[in-house]
Design a protein around this motif. Sequence first.
Motif, PDB file in Angstrom:
ATOM      1  N   GLN A 118       2.542   3.550   1.338  1.00  0.00           N
ATOM      2  CA  GLN A 118       2.448   2.258   0.650  1.00  0.00           C
ATOM      3  C   GLN A 118       3.022   1.142   1.513  1.00  0.00           C
ATOM      4  O   GLN A 118       2.496   0.036   1.530  1.00  0.00           O
ATOM      5  CB  GLN A 118       3.181   2.322  -0.691  1.00  0.00           C
ATOM      6  N   SER A 119       4.078   1.438   2.266  1.00  0.00           N
ATOM      7  CA  SER A 119       4.652   0.435   3.168  1.00  0.00           C
ATOM      8  C   SER A 119       3.656   0.040   4.250  1.00  0.00           C
ATOM      9  O   SER A 119       3.531  -1.148   4.590  1.00  0.00           O
ATOM     10  CB  SER A 119       5.923   0.959   3.815  1.00  0.00           C
ATOM     11  N   LEU A 120       2.936   1.017   4.794  1.00  0.00           N
ATOM     12  CA  LEU A 120       1.910   0.704   5.793  1.00  0.00           C
ATOM     13  C   LEU A 120       0.798  -0.142   5.187  1.00  0.00           C
ATOM     14  O   LEU A 120       0.330  -1.110   5.801  1.00  0.00           O
ATOM     15  CB  LEU A 120       1.326   1.995   6.377  1.00  0.00           C
ATOM     16  N   GLN A 121       0.382   0.212   3.984  1.00  0.00           N
ATOM     17  CA  GLN A 121      -0.670  -0.553   3.327  1.00  0.00           C
ATOM     18  C   GLN A 121      -0.196  -1.982   3.045  1.00  0.00           C
ATOM     19  O   GLN A 121      -0.951  -2.943   3.240  1.00  0.00           O
ATOM     20  CB  GLN A 121      -1.073   0.139   2.029  1.00  0.00           C
ATOM     21  N   ASN A 122       1.052  -2.121   2.627  1.00  0.00           N
ATOM     22  CA  ASN A 122       1.604  -3.453   2.373  1.00  0.00           C
ATOM     23  C   ASN A 122       1.670  -4.279   3.653  1.00  0.00           C
ATOM     24  O   ASN A 122       1.392  -5.479   3.637  1.00  0.00           O
ATOM     25  CB  ASN A 122       2.990  -3.339   1.746  1.00  0.00           C
ATOM     26  N   ALA A 123       2.038  -3.650   4.759  1.00  0.00           N
ATOM     27  CA  ALA A 123       2.095  -4.370   6.037  1.00  0.00           C
ATOM     28  C   ALA A 123       0.706  -4.865   6.430  1.00  0.00           C
ATOM     29  O   ALA A 123       0.562  -6.004   6.906  1.00  0.00           O
ATOM     30  CB  ALA A 123       2.672  -3.473   7.117  1.00  0.00           C
ATOM     31  N   ASN A 124      -0.311  -4.035   6.224  1.00  0.00           N
ATOM     32  CA  ASN A 124      -1.679  -4.466   6.529  1.00  0.00           C
ATOM     33  C   ASN A 124      -2.104  -5.628   5.638  1.00  0.00           C
ATOM     34  O   ASN A 124      -2.758  -6.570   6.105  1.00  0.00           O
ATOM     35  CB  ASN A 124      -2.656  -3.298   6.367  1.00  0.00           C
ATOM     36  N   LEU A 125      -1.732  -5.580   4.377  1.00  0.00           N
ATOM     37  CA  LEU A 125      -2.095  -6.657   3.460  1.00  0.00           C
ATOM     38  C   LEU A 125      -1.348  -7.945   3.795  1.00  0.00           C
ATOM     39  O   LEU A 125      -1.919  -9.038   3.687  1.00  0.00           O
ATOM     40  CB  LEU A 125      -1.818  -6.232   2.022  1.00  0.00           C
ATOM     41  N   VAL A 126      -0.107  -7.831   4.220  1.00  0.00           N
ATOM     42  CA  VAL A 126       0.650  -9.017   4.627  1.00  0.00           C
ATOM     43  C   VAL A 126      -0.019  -9.671   5.836  1.00  0.00           C
ATOM     44  O   VAL A 126      -0.159 -10.908   5.897  1.00  0.00           O
ATOM     45  CB  VAL A 126       2.122  -8.645   4.933  1.00  0.00           C
ATOM     46  N   GLN A 127      -0.455  -8.850   6.782  1.00  0.00           N
ATOM     47  CA  GLN A 127      -1.131  -9.392   7.966  1.00  0.00           C
ATOM     48  C   GLN A 127      -2.447 -10.064   7.574  1.00  0.00           C
ATOM     49  O   GLN A 127      -2.766 -11.151   8.047  1.00  0.00           O
ATOM     50  CB  GLN A 127      -1.388  -8.266   8.966  1.00  0.00           C
ATOM     51  N   ARG A 128      -3.206  -9.424   6.692  1.00  0.00           N
ATOM     52  CA  ARG A 128      -4.473 -10.005   6.233  1.00  0.00           C
ATOM     53  C   ARG A 128      -4.235 -11.320   5.503  1.00  0.00           C
ATOM     54  O   ARG A 128      -4.952 -12.300   5.706  1.00  0.00           O
ATOM     55  CB  ARG A 128      -5.199  -9.025   5.326  1.00  0.00           C
ATOM     56  N   ASN A 129      -3.196 -11.359   4.672  1.00  0.00           N
ATOM     57  CA  ASN A 129      -2.875 -12.593   3.944  1.00  0.00           C
ATOM     58  C   ASN A 129      -2.480 -13.711   4.900  1.00  0.00           C
ATOM     59  O   ASN A 129      -2.830 -14.869   4.672  1.00  0.00           O
ATOM     60  CB  ASN A 129      -1.757 -12.333   2.937  1.00  0.00           C
ATOM     61  N   ALA A 130      -1.749 -13.372   5.950  1.00  0.00           N
ATOM     62  CA  ALA A 130      -1.367 -14.385   6.937  1.00  0.00           C
ATOM     63  C   ALA A 130      -2.607 -14.962   7.616  1.00  0.00           C
ATOM     64  O   ALA A 130      -2.691 -16.183   7.834  1.00  0.00           O
ATOM     65  CB  ALA A 130      -0.418 -13.783   7.964  1.00  0.00           C
ATOM     66  N   LEU A 131      -3.570 -14.101   7.952  1.00  0.00           N
ATOM     67  CA  LEU A 131      -4.808 -14.598   8.559  1.00  0.00           C
ATOM     68  C   LEU A 131      -5.581 -15.486   7.593  1.00  0.00           C
ATOM     69  O   LEU A 131      -6.139 -16.523   7.986  1.00  0.00           O
ATOM     70  CB  LEU A 131      -5.683 -13.417   9.005  1.00  0.00           C
ATOM     71  N   LEU A 132      -5.630 -15.093   6.336  1.00  0.00           N
ATOM     72  CA  LEU A 132      -6.325 -15.910   5.343  1.00  0.00           C
ATOM     73  C   LEU A 132      -5.633 -17.260   5.136  1.00  0.00           C
ATOM     74  O   LEU A 132      -6.297 -18.292   4.995  1.00  0.00           O
ATOM     75  CB  LEU A 132      -6.437 -15.159   4.021  1.00  0.00           C
ATOM     76  N   LYS A 133      -4.301 -17.264   5.140  1.00  0.00           N
ATOM     77  CA  LYS A 133      -3.565 -18.526   5.006  1.00  0.00           C
ATOM     78  C   LYS A 133      -3.836 -19.443   6.193  1.00  0.00           C
ATOM     79  O   LYS A 133      -4.003 -20.654   6.029  1.00  0.00           O
ATOM     80  CB  LYS A 133      -2.069 -18.262   4.879  1.00  0.00           C
TER      81      LYS A 133
END
Length: 96
Positions: free
Chosen positions: A42-57
């Motif tokens: 779950q931590s790995l998945q969260n890290a990927n989502l944080v990176q994706r959110n940063a790109l979207l922002k």
Amino acid sequence: MWQDKWVTIVLVLLLVLLQYRLWSGKNSIPDYLARKQEVHDQSLQNANLVQRNALLKADINDLKIGLEAIEERARNELGLVKEGETFYRILPAENE
């Protein structure tokens, strides 16, 4: 004499029961290791989502700030052409 053996038997029996619960009961060591792996995944998945959110922002900020980003998207995704420009499409040669 029997009292000494009786105490020893009870203590050994308690030890066996505790070991059973530790290794195969509810919230045992294998359960703990499984939960630890789930937390890691779950931590790995969260890290990927944080990176994706940063790109979207960053993409949203580009669209809010500059017209260049909007123009680039319109050209790439929609195939739009500016007024006064000539669009050329080069097709690959057909093999006969």
